[in-house]
Design an enzyme around this catalytic site. Sequence first.
Site, PDB file in Angstrom:
ATOM      1  N   HIS A  84       0.820  -1.223   0.000  1.00 46.46           N
ATOM      2  CA  HIS A  84       0.000   0.000   0.000  1.00 46.46           C
ATOM      3  C   HIS A  84       0.847   1.264   0.000  1.00 46.46           C
ATOM      4  CE1 HIS A  84      -2.050  -2.898   2.975  1.00 46.46           C
ATOM      5  NE2 HIS A  84      -2.693  -3.057   1.833  1.00 46.46           N
ATOM      6  N   HIS A  86       0.943   4.560   2.098  1.00 49.80           N
ATOM      7  CA  HIS A  86       0.431   5.052   3.377  1.00 49.80           C
ATOM      8  C   HIS A  86       0.528   6.579   3.432  1.00 49.80           C
ATOM      9  CE1 HIS A  86      -0.120   1.290   5.966  1.00 49.80           C
ATOM     10  NE2 HIS A  86       0.135   0.843   4.753  1.00 49.80           N
ATOM     11  N   HIS A 102      -3.514   3.773   5.591  1.00 50.34           N
ATOM     12  CA  HIS A 102      -3.550   3.777   4.120  1.00 50.34           C
ATOM     13  C   HIS A 102      -3.865   5.183   3.613  1.00 50.34           C
ATOM     14  CE1 HIS A 102      -4.638  -0.797   3.890  1.00 50.34           C
ATOM     15  NE2 HIS A 102      -3.559  -0.548   4.621  1.00 50.34           N
ATOM     16  N   HIS A 110     -11.539   0.548   2.498  1.00 48.64           N
ATOM     17  CA  HIS A 110     -10.429  -0.241   1.970  1.00 48.64           C
ATOM     18  C   HIS A 110     -10.933  -1.232   0.921  1.00 48.64           C
ATOM     19  CE1 HIS A 110      -6.680  -2.429   1.823  1.00 48.64           C
ATOM     20  NE2 HIS A 110      -7.318  -3.551   2.110  1.00 48.64           N
TER      21      HIS A 110
END
Length: 188
Positions: A84, A86, A102, A110
């Site tokens: 991911h 972040h 995230h 998500h």
Amino acid sequence: MKTRTLLSAISMVLAFGFNTALAQDHQHMSMPPVKVNQNIKAICVLYATQGNSVSGTVTFTRVSEGVKVVADLSGLTPGKHGFHIHEFGDCSSPDGTSAGGHFNPSGSTHGSPMDMSRHEGDMGNIEADASGKAHLEYVDSHMSFEGTESILGRSVIVHAKQDDMKTQPTGNAGPRIACGVIGLAKSQ
Ligand code: CU
Ligand code: ZN
């Protein structure tokens, strides 16, 4: 009568002044935006968090359909690992938690990189072979290089476990095993 004439003269001057200001403002607003570098390319060098041995690079290149992501990692355990962008470009903490959650400027839930609604930072999983090496290449439709939604200055995190693309808001991907900051690449 004189007062009335004076007042109307003043209001005319004021109105003219405001119109001029508005015209200038409009002119300013309709000016073309700061020229966007169409060939923008960013790079993230990943470093292992404490107790791990993952390293690698991820590049982000603007293409007509979005942003092309190319990742090459080594030192992973075989299998899928959550992958991911972040929120913060801060890898200072030994466990990578300083990078925040995230990257989610749209306030979405998500999901997977193929979902219409997802965190902007949701890149799904990266899968390592038996030797611990992983290569991922895809074009992402959600990423941006502009404004508050820009991925520049954010971070990439690699996780110990697979992202299930369902559990909120993390995908239940476990500890953070690598972290790196996304910055402008020298070669565009
Ligand atoms: Cu993550
Ligand atoms: Zn997410």
